[in-house]
Write an enzyme that holds these catalytic residues in place. Structure first.
Site, PDB file in Angstrom:
ATOM      1  N   LYS A  13       1.078  -1.223   0.138  1.00 18.66           N
ATOM      2  CA  LYS A  13      -0.129  -0.282  -0.541  1.00 18.66           C
ATOM      3  C   LYS A  13       1.208   1.395  -0.109  1.00 18.66           C
ATOM      4  O   LYS A  13       0.820   2.268  -0.684  1.00 18.66           O
ATOM      5  CB  LYS A  13      -0.884   0.294   1.164  1.00 18.66           C
ATOM      6  N   ARG A  88      -9.785   1.168   9.195  1.00 19.22           N
ATOM      7  CA  ARG A  88      -8.627  -0.495   9.651  1.00 19.22           C
ATOM      8  C   ARG A  88      -9.839  -1.159  10.292  1.00 19.22           C
ATOM      9  O   ARG A  88      -9.705  -2.312  10.902  1.00 19.22           O
ATOM     10  CB  ARG A  88      -7.143   0.020  10.578  1.00 19.22           C
ATOM     11  N   ARG A 127      12.047  -6.559   3.521  1.00 19.47           N
ATOM     12  CA  ARG A 127      12.182  -4.695   4.337  1.00 19.47           C
ATOM     13  C   ARG A 127      12.894  -4.661   5.211  1.00 19.47           C
ATOM     14  O   ARG A 127      13.912  -3.642   4.938  1.00 19.47           O
ATOM     15  CB  ARG A 127      11.012  -4.798   4.140  1.00 19.47           C
ATOM     16  N   ARG A 139      11.422  -0.972  10.669  1.00 20.03           N
ATOM     17  CA  ARG A 139      10.459  -0.615  11.351  1.00 20.03           C
ATOM     18  C   ARG A 139      10.890  -1.483  13.055  1.00 20.03           C
ATOM     19  O   ARG A 139      10.495  -2.778  12.657  1.00 20.03           O
ATOM     20  CB  ARG A 139       9.460  -0.835  10.740  1.00 20.03           C
ATOM     21  N   ARG A 150       0.501  -8.227  14.302  1.00 20.95           N
ATOM     22  CA  ARG A 150      -0.350  -7.718  13.100  1.00 20.95           C
ATOM     23  C   ARG A 150      -0.704  -8.449  11.906  1.00 20.95           C
ATOM     24  O   ARG A 150      -2.164  -8.433  11.467  1.00 20.95           O
ATOM     25  CB  ARG A 150       1.039  -7.012  11.796  1.00 20.95           C
TER      26      ARG A 150
HETATM   27  P1  AMP Z   1       1.688   0.519   8.862  1.00 22.17           P
HETATM   28  O1  AMP Z   1       2.932   1.135   8.603  1.00 22.17           O
HETATM   29  O2  AMP Z   1      -0.113   0.615   8.502  1.00 22.17           O
HETATM   30  O3  AMP Z   1       1.568  -0.666   9.019  1.00 22.17           O
HETATM   31  O4  AMP Z   1       1.115   0.863  10.508  1.00 22.17           O
HETATM   32  C1  AMP Z   1       1.703   0.848  11.677  1.00 22.17           C
HETATM   33  C2  AMP Z   1       0.955   0.224  12.990  1.00 22.17           C
HETATM   34  O5  AMP Z   1       0.454   1.785  13.428  1.00 22.17           O
HETATM   35  C3  AMP Z   1      -0.262  -0.716  12.690  1.00 22.17           C
HETATM   36  O6  AMP Z   1       0.505  -1.647  12.942  1.00 22.17           O
HETATM   37  C4  AMP Z   1      -1.077  -0.139  14.204  1.00 22.17           C
HETATM   38  O7  AMP Z   1      -0.578  -0.367  15.040  1.00 22.17           O
HETATM   39  C5  AMP Z   1      -0.542   1.582  13.923  1.00 22.17           C
HETATM   40  N1  AMP Z   1      -1.992   1.271  12.685  1.00 22.17           N
HETATM   41  C6  AMP Z   1      -1.654   2.752  11.504  1.00 22.17           C
HETATM   42  N2  AMP Z   1      -2.757   3.196  11.099  1.00 22.17           N
HETATM   43  C7  AMP Z   1      -3.679   2.645  11.965  1.00 22.17           C
HETATM   44  C8  AMP Z   1      -4.999   2.378  12.173  1.00 22.17           C
HETATM   45  N3  AMP Z   1      -5.770   3.420  10.671  1.00 22.17           N
HETATM   46  N4  AMP Z   1      -5.617   2.207  12.799  1.00 22.17           N
HETATM   47  C9  AMP Z   1      -5.247   1.934  14.157  1.00 22.17           C
HETATM   48  N5  AMP Z   1      -4.039   1.530  13.792  1.00 22.17           N
HETATM   49  C10 AMP Z   1      -2.998   2.132  13.375  1.00 22.17           C
END
Ligand code: AMP
Length: 192
Positions: A13, A88, A127, A139, A150
């Protein structure tokens, strides 16, 4: 155009949004990036979010919705935006609809980037290794253990958002296992 890029962690994404923002001329709104910036800045929100992110859970809907609302009100979103990592949960999707309606806006398309779980696990290890090779810190949630959490969170809490958008006739799916460039082409076709 207001677009949601949807899919499990590691589906691409962020990569696709990063490529498409140039050609579409609309910003990428990544809640994950916003949270990582808050963690790095050690803001109260960042301190609260860090633990949850490290455990592969979801930050509270209220916090996330407040962040997105503020961001969508900024001038660069006037002609559209691409949501990456939001919504989410079904609750986030419902509030997003109401929030946009109040601004005279709506979601135009939800694009699900499909990648099987086994392929995702390999991608995240890659990654993390690529970050190390570049001298960067990977990360903290890109390790196999947290990644497993996750994915679990995705299937339990996030995948139920798909029928929500299907019911509104907004959902399209693409094969995210193709090469990056091919996935971009497929997304552009859908948007056109
Ligand atoms: P991402 O970079 O999109 O994989 O997000 C990393 C982490 O941020 C996720 O595993 C969640 O802990 C938190 N996070 C990101 N977006 C959301 C969301 N829309 N709702 C809740 N937690 C989020």
């Amino acid at each position: 155009m207001n677009i949601i890029l949807f899919g499990p962690p590691g589906a691409g994404k962020g990569t696709q949004a990063g490529i498409l923002k140039e050609s579409l001329g609309i910003p990428q709104l990544s809640t994950g990036d916003m949270l990582r910036a808050a963690v790095a800045a050690k803001t109260p929100l960042g301190v609260q979010a860090e633990k949850i992110m490290k455990e592969g859970g979801l930050v509270s809907d209220d916090i996330i919705i407040g962040m997105i609302d503020e961001r969508i009100n900024q001038a660069d979103c006037a002609n559209g935006f691409m949501l990456d990592g939001f919504p989410r949960t079904v609750a986030q999707a419902e509030v997003l609809d109401k929030m946009l309606a109040a601004k005279g806006k709506k979601i135009d398309i939800v694009i699900e980037i499909k990648v099987p779980d086994e392929a995702l696990k390999g991608r995240v290890v890659k990654r993390a290794n690529e970050a190390l090779a570049k001298g960067e810190v990977p990360r903290p949630d890109d390790n196999p253990e947290v990644f497993g959490k996750r994915l679990e969170t995705y299937w339990k809490q996030t995948a139920p958002v798909l029928p929500y958008y299907k019911g509104k006739n907004l959902l399209s799916a693409i094969d995210g296992t193709k090469q990056i460039e091919a996935v971009t082409v497929d997304i552009k076709k859908l948007i056109a």
